[in-house]
Design an enzyme around this catalytic site. Sequence first.
Site, PDB file in Angstrom:
ATOM      1  N   TYR A  43     -23.842  67.170  51.951  1.00 27.32           N
ATOM      2  CA  TYR A  43     -24.221  66.618  50.646  1.00 27.32           C
ATOM      3  C   TYR A  43     -24.580  67.715  49.643  1.00 27.32           C
ATOM      4  CZ  TYR A  43     -24.764  61.609  51.915  1.00 27.32           C
ATOM      5  OH  TYR A  43     -24.558  60.298  52.259  1.00 27.32           O
ATOM      6  N   GLY A  44     -25.044  68.848  50.176  1.00 24.64           N
ATOM      7  CA  GLY A  44     -25.654  69.877  49.321  1.00 24.64           C
ATOM      8  C   GLY A  44     -24.748  70.441  48.249  1.00 24.64           C
ATOM      9  N   CYS A  74     -33.349  62.708  53.606  1.00 26.59           N
ATOM     10  CA  CYS A  74     -32.408  63.682  53.060  1.00 26.59           C
ATOM     11  C   CYS A  74     -33.025  64.224  51.779  1.00 26.59           C
ATOM     12  CB  CYS A  74     -31.089  62.969  52.767  1.00 26.59           C
ATOM     13  SG  CYS A  74     -29.949  63.977  51.816  1.00 26.59           S
ATOM     14  N   ASN A  75     -33.294  65.518  51.765  1.00 21.47           N
ATOM     15  CA  ASN A  75     -33.915  66.125  50.584  1.00 21.47           C
ATOM     16  C   ASN A  75     -32.979  66.121  49.389  1.00 21.47           C
ATOM     17  OD1 ASN A  75     -36.572  67.912  51.492  1.00 21.47           O
ATOM     18  ND2 ASN A  75     -35.142  67.504  53.145  1.00 21.47           N
ATOM     19  N   THR A  76     -31.675  66.255  49.664  1.00 14.60           N
ATOM     20  CA  THR A  76     -30.712  66.360  48.575  1.00 14.60           C
ATOM     21  C   THR A  76     -30.678  65.065  47.762  1.00 14.60           C
ATOM     22  OG1 THR A  76     -29.434  67.858  49.972  1.00 14.60           O
ATOM     23  CG2 THR A  76     -28.296  66.911  48.074  1.00 14.60           C
ATOM     24  N   CYS A 185     -34.837  70.722  53.848  1.00 12.16           N
ATOM     25  CA  CYS A 185     -33.615  70.011  54.240  1.00 12.16           C
ATOM     26  C   CYS A 185     -33.897  69.510  55.637  1.00 12.16           C
ATOM     27  CB  CYS A 185     -32.412  70.946  54.244  1.00 12.16           C
ATOM     28  SG  CYS A 185     -30.945  70.235  55.026  1.00 12.16           S
ATOM     29  N   THR A 186     -33.589  68.248  55.894  1.00 15.84           N
ATOM     30  CA  THR A 186     -33.986  67.660  57.176  1.00 15.84           C
ATOM     31  C   THR A 186     -33.192  68.218  58.363  1.00 15.84           C
ATOM     32  OG1 THR A 186     -32.561  65.788  56.635  1.00 15.84           O
ATOM     33  CG2 THR A 186     -34.935  65.524  56.255  1.00 15.84           C
ATOM     34  N   HIS A 187     -32.120  68.952  58.077  1.00 19.49           N
ATOM     35  CA  HIS A 187     -31.402  69.603  59.180  1.00 19.49           C
ATOM     36  C   HIS A 187     -32.171  70.811  59.730  1.00 19.49           C
ATOM     37  CE1 HIS A 187     -27.903  67.271  57.841  1.00 19.49           C
ATOM     38  NE2 HIS A 187     -27.257  67.657  58.928  1.00 19.49           N
TER      39      HIS A 187
HETATM   40  N1  DGL Z   1     -30.158  66.867  55.464  1.00 19.32           N
HETATM   41  C1  DGL Z   1     -29.913  66.711  54.078  1.00 19.32           C
HETATM   42  C2  DGL Z   1     -31.008  67.272  53.233  1.00 19.32           C
HETATM   43  O1  DGL Z   1     -32.141  67.172  53.631  1.00 19.32           O
HETATM   44  C3  DGL Z   1     -28.499  66.908  53.602  1.00 19.32           C
HETATM   45  C4  DGL Z   1     -27.892  68.227  53.850  1.00 19.32           C
HETATM   46  C5  DGL Z   1     -26.425  68.304  53.457  1.00 19.32           C
HETATM   47  O2  DGL Z   1     -25.651  67.423  53.863  1.00 19.32           O
HETATM   48  O3  DGL Z   1     -26.057  69.256  52.753  1.00 19.32           O
HETATM   49  O4  DGL Z   1     -30.797  67.756  52.162  1.00 19.32           O
END
Ligand code: DGL
Length: 267
Positions: A43-44, A74-76, A185-187
């Site tokens: 998503y970023g 998701c932070n984005t 970012c949750t990853h």
């Molecule tokens: N895990 C997501 C976040 O917290 C999205 C990361 C991504 O897909 O770039 O932003």
Amino acid sequence: MNKEGAIGVYDSGVGGLTVVRELFSQLPGEKIVYVGDTAHVPYGSRSEAELVELTRRIIRFLLAKGAKIIVSACNTTSSVAIPQLEKEFPVPLVDVIRPGARGAVAATRNGKVGVIATEATVRSGSYQRAIQTIEPSIEVYAQACPRLVPLVEKGTLQGPEVEEALREYLQPLQEKGIDTLVLGCTHYPFLQPVINALLGPGVAVVDPARETVAEAARLLREQGLIYADTSRYRAHEFYFTGPADSFEKIGRSFVQLRDVEVKKAEI
Ligand code: DGL
């Protein structure tokens, strides 16, 4: 809305599982319906218009599955889409930014906070705003880390590639003298052992998940919507819009869900 409703959680992939793990710990009676939008990860690097539309479609899907609250894990999209969608839906939407900012303000001693996040989150200025709304004197240094989400999605959580990328991203923040780092970012909590090792004990690492789930619990409690009966097993539902390989490789064991069946969703 009633107590039996689920907590709807979504992310672009497995990142949101770092919030699900916290939901299991703080709200053990609740049923989780999860969407990992792997058809559109990462998503970023997406535009604001794309992110708003993807988020809208996911929230509609989660509501159709009986969600009584939505946690944007998701932070984005919490940065870019949730502020625009907040009034569009009949249930509370919980973002990860304000809780993460609260955690950072509570943790810092020297008033220098680093944030690592996706390009879209950094561009939005969401963490800078949220932290400085609480405490204007705090200096916030945000670093975009575009290589990290693809590494986590392919299941690479350690080794030279991860270390090299993290060294490059963390060094400018260390040079600023930060004493607190937000995993924006949750990853990234999947990479926390390497992050901790590189930063050493002098930097507090804040994962917004704990504060985010505390916020969701508070909202549910206020509305009398907590489902606390853990004696009745309610099957969680996990949907992926594209491949679920990352869930099988690193996600399933992370949230300790041996038996859950992963389903395909069209968003
Ligand atoms: N895990 C997501 C976040 O917290 C999205 C990361 C991504 O897909 O770039 O932003």
